[in-house]
Design an enzyme around this catalytic site. Sequence first.
Site, PDB file in Angstrom:
ATOM      1  CG  ASP A 165      -2.875   2.327   1.237  1.00 52.81           C
ATOM      2  OD1 ASP A 165      -3.396   1.406   0.993  1.00 52.81           O
ATOM      3  OD2 ASP A 165      -2.858   2.990   0.394  1.00 52.81           O
ATOM      4  N   GLY A 166      -2.366  -0.187   3.505  1.00 53.99           N
ATOM      5  CA  GLY A 166      -1.307  -1.369   3.167  1.00 53.99           C
ATOM      6  C   GLY A 166      -1.556  -2.761   4.357  1.00 53.99           C
ATOM      7  N   GLY A 167      -2.133  -3.680   4.116  1.00 57.39           N
ATOM      8  CA  GLY A 167      -2.283  -5.039   4.933  1.00 57.39           C
ATOM      9  C   GLY A 167      -3.262  -4.580   6.201  1.00 57.39           C
ATOM     10  CB  SER A 182      -7.924  -0.224  -1.788  1.00 59.05           C
ATOM     11  OG  SER A 182      -6.929   0.333  -3.021  1.00 59.05           O
ATOM     12  CG  ASP A 228      -3.724   2.302  -4.502  1.00 61.75           C
ATOM     13  OD1 ASP A 228      -3.499   3.262  -3.784  1.00 61.75           O
ATOM     14  OD2 ASP A 228      -4.482   1.465  -4.162  1.00 61.75           O
ATOM     15  CG  MET A 282       1.750   5.243  -4.715  1.00 62.21           C
ATOM     16  SD  MET A 282       1.152   3.411  -4.628  1.00 62.21           S
ATOM     17  CE  MET A 282      -0.455   3.925  -4.935  1.00 62.21           C
ATOM     18  CG  MET A 285       2.470   4.605   1.998  1.00 63.37           C
ATOM     19  SD  MET A 285       1.043   4.090   1.122  1.00 63.37           S
ATOM     20  CE  MET A 285       0.955   2.125   0.817  1.00 63.37           C
ATOM     21  CG  MET A 289       0.715   2.110  -8.559  1.00 63.76           C
ATOM     22  SD  MET A 289       0.586   0.328  -8.237  1.00 63.76           S
ATOM     23  CE  MET A 289      -0.255   0.095  -6.600  1.00 63.76           C
ATOM     24  CG  HIS A 320      -7.078   4.424  -1.513  1.00 64.82           C
ATOM     25  ND1 HIS A 320      -6.578   5.653  -0.948  1.00 64.82           N
ATOM     26  CD2 HIS A 320      -6.158   3.589  -1.899  1.00 64.82           C
ATOM     27  CE1 HIS A 320      -5.462   5.294  -1.054  1.00 64.82           C
ATOM     28  NE2 HIS A 320      -4.927   4.334  -1.610  1.00 64.82           N
ATOM     29  N   GLY A 380       2.846  -0.028  -3.995  1.00 66.97           N
ATOM     30  CA  GLY A 380       3.190  -0.956  -5.204  1.00 66.97           C
ATOM     31  C   GLY A 380       2.463  -2.020  -5.597  1.00 66.97           C
ATOM     32  N   GLY A 387      -0.851  -4.560  -3.865  1.00 61.05           N
ATOM     33  CA  GLY A 387      -2.080  -5.044  -2.885  1.00 61.05           C
ATOM     34  C   GLY A 387      -1.694  -6.183  -2.123  1.00 61.05           C
ATOM     35  N   GLY A 388      -2.325  -6.665  -1.081  1.00 62.01           N
ATOM     36  CA  GLY A 388      -2.107  -8.167  -0.713  1.00 62.01           C
ATOM     37  C   GLY A 388      -0.835  -8.361   0.113  1.00 62.01           C
ATOM     38  CG  HIS A 391      -2.040   6.302  -2.877  1.00 57.23           C
ATOM     39  ND1 HIS A 391      -1.776   5.309  -2.122  1.00 57.23           N
ATOM     40  CD2 HIS A 391      -0.988   7.135  -2.631  1.00 57.23           C
ATOM     41  CE1 HIS A 391      -0.541   5.184  -1.735  1.00 57.23           C
ATOM     42  NE2 HIS A 391      -0.074   6.487  -2.119  1.00 57.23           N
TER      43      HIS A 391
HETATM   44  C1  DX5 Z   1      -0.176  -0.248  -2.098  1.00 57.31           C
HETATM   45  C2  DX5 Z   1      -1.606   0.463  -2.251  1.00 57.31           C
HETATM   46  C3  DX5 Z   1      -2.782   0.133  -1.559  1.00 57.31           C
HETATM   47  C4  DX5 Z   1      -3.428  -1.274  -1.805  1.00 57.31           C
HETATM   48  C5  DX5 Z   1      -3.708  -1.804  -0.242  1.00 57.31           C
HETATM   49  O1  DX5 Z   1       0.818   0.580  -2.982  1.00 57.31           O
HETATM   50  O2  DX5 Z   1      -1.479   1.936  -1.980  1.00 57.31           O
HETATM   51  O3  DX5 Z   1      -3.847   1.104  -1.431  1.00 57.31           O
HETATM   52  O4  DX5 Z   1      -4.548  -1.198  -2.456  1.00 57.31           O
HETATM   53  O5  DX5 Z   1      -4.086  -3.321  -0.610  1.00 57.31           O
HETATM   54  P1  DX5 Z   1      -4.341  -4.362   0.799  1.00 57.31           P
HETATM   55  O6  DX5 Z   1      -5.403  -3.580   1.537  1.00 57.31           O
HETATM   56  O7  DX5 Z   1      -4.621  -5.229  -0.086  1.00 57.31           O
HETATM   57  O8  DX5 Z   1      -2.739  -4.075   1.299  1.00 57.31           O
HETATM   58 ZN    ZN Z   2      -3.130   3.261  -1.727  1.00 63.87          ZN
END
Ligand code: DX5
Ligand code: ZN
Length: 230
Positions: free
Chosen positions: A176-178, A8, A35, A68, A137, A37, A33, A142, A144-145, A66
């Site tokens: 997607d996420g963590g 991502s 993102d 959002m 999700m 927003m 990927h 919103g 990362g991390g 993606h």
């Molecule tokens: C969060 C995004 C993710 C994000 C994931 O809203 O949709 O794609 O980049 O980041 P990690 O892998 O660090 O959780």
């Molecule tokens: Zn994403």
Amino acid sequence: MPIEILPSLLAADFGYLADGARRAETAGGDALHVDIMDGHFVPNLSFGPDVVAAARRAVALRLNVHLMLTHPDRYVPRFADAGADAISFHVEADCDVAATLAVIRARGLSAGLVLKPATPADAIRPFLGQFDFVLCMTVEPGYGGQSFMDGMRPKIRQVRTLSETAAPHPFPIMVDGGINADTAARCAAAGANQFVAGNSLYSAPDMGAAIAAMRAAATAAFARTPTGSL
Ligand code: DX5
Ligand code: ZN
């Protein structure tokens, strides 16, 4: 169903985005990927179509965008023009979901439907046959991390059941996420086969090794599922 790993770009150094995109490609990512927003659907702002166009110039990787956005339908043509190969948007967005999926497909792109953590698997039911993949999700969208929400696994399993029993054709399930090697394996055991990962891959000293480890862990876990043995 193939296992895919999608780095991502949100976790790349924003001062060197082309380098970040190339790093994902060199490391063996299956797609990038990206993102998007709007500061309204989610409480953060990220990239616009020009960044997707820049990534398109930087790499040959497929671009998985993606959205959002509160009004994804208003922006689909611009991301398609920018070079996206796949566009996903949220079922919770304020738009005609079926019409927006149809517009994405009419551009020849892969269309994805995204579910926030609180949205049940059944939300995809009215649109079976109208999308190409589902993104579950595993954090609140919103940022990362964030930490992986382990409670999403039953929902992934329900979406996999819909894929195998109710859809005209089985479809890929993305998470997607963590996501890291461990959480990817847990999602794969529940039926996911596409893995978006930001921080765990971009913070790895060797992204190629991190992708290989995630792919191996997910492949082994997915093979043990009923779908994986098909
Ligand atoms: C969060 C995004 C993710 C994000 C994931 O809203 O949709 O794609 O980049 O980041 P990690 O892998 O660090 O959780
Ligand atoms: Zn994403």
